[in-house]
Design a protein around this motif. Structure first.
Motif, short mmCIF file in Angstrom:
data_model
loop_
_atom_site.label_atom_id
_atom_site.label_comp_id
_atom_site.label_asym_id
_atom_site.label_seq_id
_atom_site.Cartn_x
_atom_site.Cartn_y
_atom_site.Cartn_z
N SER A 43 -32.87 53.85 -61.55
CA SER A 43 -33.74 53.00 -62.36
C SER A 43 -34.51 51.99 -61.50
O SER A 43 -35.54 51.47 -61.93
N LEU A 44 -34.03 51.72 -60.29
CA LEU A 44 -34.76 50.84 -59.38
C LEU A 44 -36.16 51.37 -59.07
O LEU A 44 -37.08 50.62 -58.80
N ILE A 45 -36.30 52.68 -59.12
CA ILE A 45 -37.58 53.30 -58.80
C ILE A 45 -38.55 53.19 -59.96
O ILE A 45 -39.76 53.12 -59.78
N GLY A 46 -38.01 53.14 -61.17
CA GLY A 46 -38.84 53.20 -62.36
C GLY A 46 -38.93 54.64 -62.84
O GLY A 46 -37.97 55.40 -62.74
N LYS A 47 -40.08 55.03 -63.33
CA LYS A 47 -40.26 56.39 -63.80
C LYS A 47 -40.03 57.37 -62.66
O LYS A 47 -40.50 57.17 -61.55
N VAL A 48 -39.30 58.44 -62.94
CA VAL A 48 -39.00 59.45 -61.92
C VAL A 48 -39.71 60.77 -62.22
O VAL A 48 -40.31 61.38 -61.33
N GLU A 49 -39.64 61.23 -63.44
CA GLU A 49 -40.18 62.54 -63.79
C GLU A 49 -41.68 62.64 -63.46
O GLU A 49 -42.47 61.77 -63.79
N GLY A 50 -42.02 63.70 -62.74
CA GLY A 50 -43.40 63.96 -62.41
C GLY A 50 -43.95 63.18 -61.23
O GLY A 50 -45.09 63.40 -60.81
N ARG A 51 -43.16 62.29 -60.66
CA ARG A 51 -43.65 61.49 -59.55
C ARG A 51 -43.38 62.18 -58.21
O ARG A 51 -42.42 62.94 -58.07
N HIS A 52 -44.22 61.90 -57.23
CA HIS A 52 -44.05 62.42 -55.88
C HIS A 52 -43.25 61.41 -55.08
O HIS A 52 -43.67 60.25 -54.95
N VAL A 53 -42.10 61.84 -54.59
CA VAL A 53 -41.16 60.94 -53.93
C VAL A 53 -40.90 61.41 -52.50
O VAL A 53 -40.67 62.59 -52.25
N LEU A 54 -40.91 60.46 -51.56
CA LEU A 54 -40.58 60.72 -50.17
C LEU A 54 -39.35 59.90 -49.80
O LEU A 54 -39.30 58.70 -50.09
N GLU A 55 -38.38 60.54 -49.18
CA GLU A 55 -37.25 59.78 -48.63
C GLU A 55 -37.29 59.86 -47.11
O GLU A 55 -37.31 60.94 -46.52
N LEU A 56 -37.30 58.69 -46.48
CA LEU A 56 -37.26 58.58 -45.03
C LEU A 56 -35.80 58.57 -44.58
O LEU A 56 -35.01 57.75 -45.05
N GLY A 57 -35.45 59.48 -43.68
CA GLY A 57 -34.06 59.56 -43.25
C GLY A 57 -33.19 60.10 -44.35
O GLY A 57 -32.18 59.49 -44.73
N CYS A 58 -33.54 61.27 -44.86
CA CYS A 58 -32.86 61.81 -46.06
C CYS A 58 -31.48 62.38 -45.76
O CYS A 58 -30.73 62.70 -46.69
N GLY A 59 -31.12 62.54 -44.49
CA GLY A 59 -29.81 63.11 -44.17
C GLY A 59 -29.64 64.49 -44.77
O GLY A 59 -30.50 65.35 -44.63
N THR A 60 -28.54 64.68 -45.48
CA THR A 60 -28.27 65.99 -46.08
C THR A 60 -28.90 66.15 -47.46
O THR A 60 -28.62 67.12 -48.16
N GLY A 61 -29.73 65.20 -47.86
CA GLY A 61 -30.56 65.38 -49.04
C GLY A 61 -29.94 65.08 -50.38
O GLY A 61 -30.54 65.36 -51.42
N CYS A 62 -28.76 64.49 -50.39
CA CYS A 62 -28.04 64.32 -51.66
C CYS A 62 -28.74 63.38 -52.64
O CYS A 62 -28.80 63.66 -53.84
N ASN A 63 -29.24 62.25 -52.15
CA ASN A 63 -29.93 61.33 -53.04
C ASN A 63 -31.22 61.93 -53.58
O ASN A 63 -31.54 61.82 -54.77
N LEU A 64 -31.96 62.59 -52.73
CA LEU A 64 -33.22 63.18 -53.14
C LEU A 64 -33.00 64.36 -54.09
O LEU A 64 -33.79 64.57 -55.01
N ALA A 65 -31.93 65.10 -53.88
CA ALA A 65 -31.61 66.21 -54.79
C ALA A 65 -31.44 65.71 -56.21
O ALA A 65 -31.87 66.36 -57.18
N HIS A 66 -30.84 64.55 -56.37
CA HIS A 66 -30.65 63.98 -57.71
C HIS A 66 -32.00 63.71 -58.36
O HIS A 66 -32.20 64.03 -59.55
N LEU A 67 -32.93 63.14 -57.62
CA LEU A 67 -34.25 62.85 -58.19
C LEU A 67 -34.99 64.13 -58.55
O LEU A 67 -35.73 64.17 -59.54
N SER A 68 -34.76 65.18 -57.77
CA SER A 68 -35.37 66.47 -58.09
C SER A 68 -34.87 66.99 -59.43
O SER A 68 -35.65 67.53 -60.23
N THR A 69 -33.59 66.82 -59.71
CA THR A 69 -33.05 67.29 -60.99
C THR A 69 -33.60 66.50 -62.17
O THR A 69 -33.55 66.96 -63.32
#
Length: 214
Positions: A43-69
């Motif tokens: 919720s810190l990001i605000g709206k998630v659906e449909g937005r283009h998101v970049l993670e710097l230093g994503c590691g194994t991608g776990c946080n970004l995978a959640h936003l993808s779902t």
């Protein structure tokens, strides 16, 4: 740069893979702090659906995978090549999610006005000169885009550029909430908040979470 990449490769090799499920039973989730099942969510990001998101230093991608779902179009970059392999192995089946091996400033310099949100969770924002990084993040955000990052609070006597214990070729920029606010304002960010989240019971170190808008 080779020394920095090698340092992060060594660091990544010693990291334990993230759990397959959190305390709530979910198999994807976003965690801003260094503690499991603690702190704010996406919720810190605000709206998630449909937005283009970049993670710097994503590691194994776990946080970004959640936003993808949740319907975001996600790109994750990490300077350590093995992190991309791990991320693709675990999350390559998810749609709208891609990973690249790249250094943060070089990637940002070639992607102006590309993202609605840029994240760094204990990532390059902590390990890159902010006078160089922040303007690049700002130019990579679309109008009204959001920039959110987290790292440990500064030491009692913060020393910008102090070597990172876990990866000696890497420097760390420890800044207070007030200092980050000033740096972000200088890079033309607005609506800046910077707060230290209290740790869970039994722990002593909080987490600095910073949010700003383009």
């Amino acid at each position: 740069m080779e020394a920095v990449t090698a340092a992060w490769e060594r660091y990544a090799a010693g990291r334990t893979p993230r759990r397959t499920h959190n305390a709530a039973g979910a198999n994807t989730w976003l965690n801003w702090t260094q503690y499991a099942d603690h702190g704010p969510d996406e919720s810190l990001i605000g709206k998630v659906e449909g937005r283009h998101v970049l993670e710097l230093g994503c590691g194994t991608g776990c946080n970004l995978a959640h936003l993808s779902t949740l319907g975001a179009q996600c790109v994750g970059i990490d300077i350590a090549p093995t992190q991309r392999k791990k991320a693709e192995s675990r999350w390559g089946h998810l749609p709208n999610l891609s990973f690249q091996t790249a250094e943060a400033t070089e990637f940002l310099a070639t992607h102006p006005d590309s993202f609605d949100a840029v994240l760094s969770i204990f990532g390059p924002v902590w390990f890159t000169d902010p006078t160089m990084l922040l303007p690049l993040v700002r130019q990579s955000l679309t109008d009204g885009g959001v920039f959110v990052f987290s790292h440990k609070p500064p030491q009692l006597d913060p020393q910008p550029g102090e070597p990172l214990r876990e990866a000696r070729a890497v420097s760390r920029w420890d800044h207070s909430p007030r200092e980050w606010t000033s740096l972000l304002a200088s890079a033309r960010f607005t609506n800046i908040t910077a707060d230290v989240i209290d740790p869970p019971d039994g722990k002593h170190e909080g987490t600095l979470v910073v949010r700003a808008e383009a």
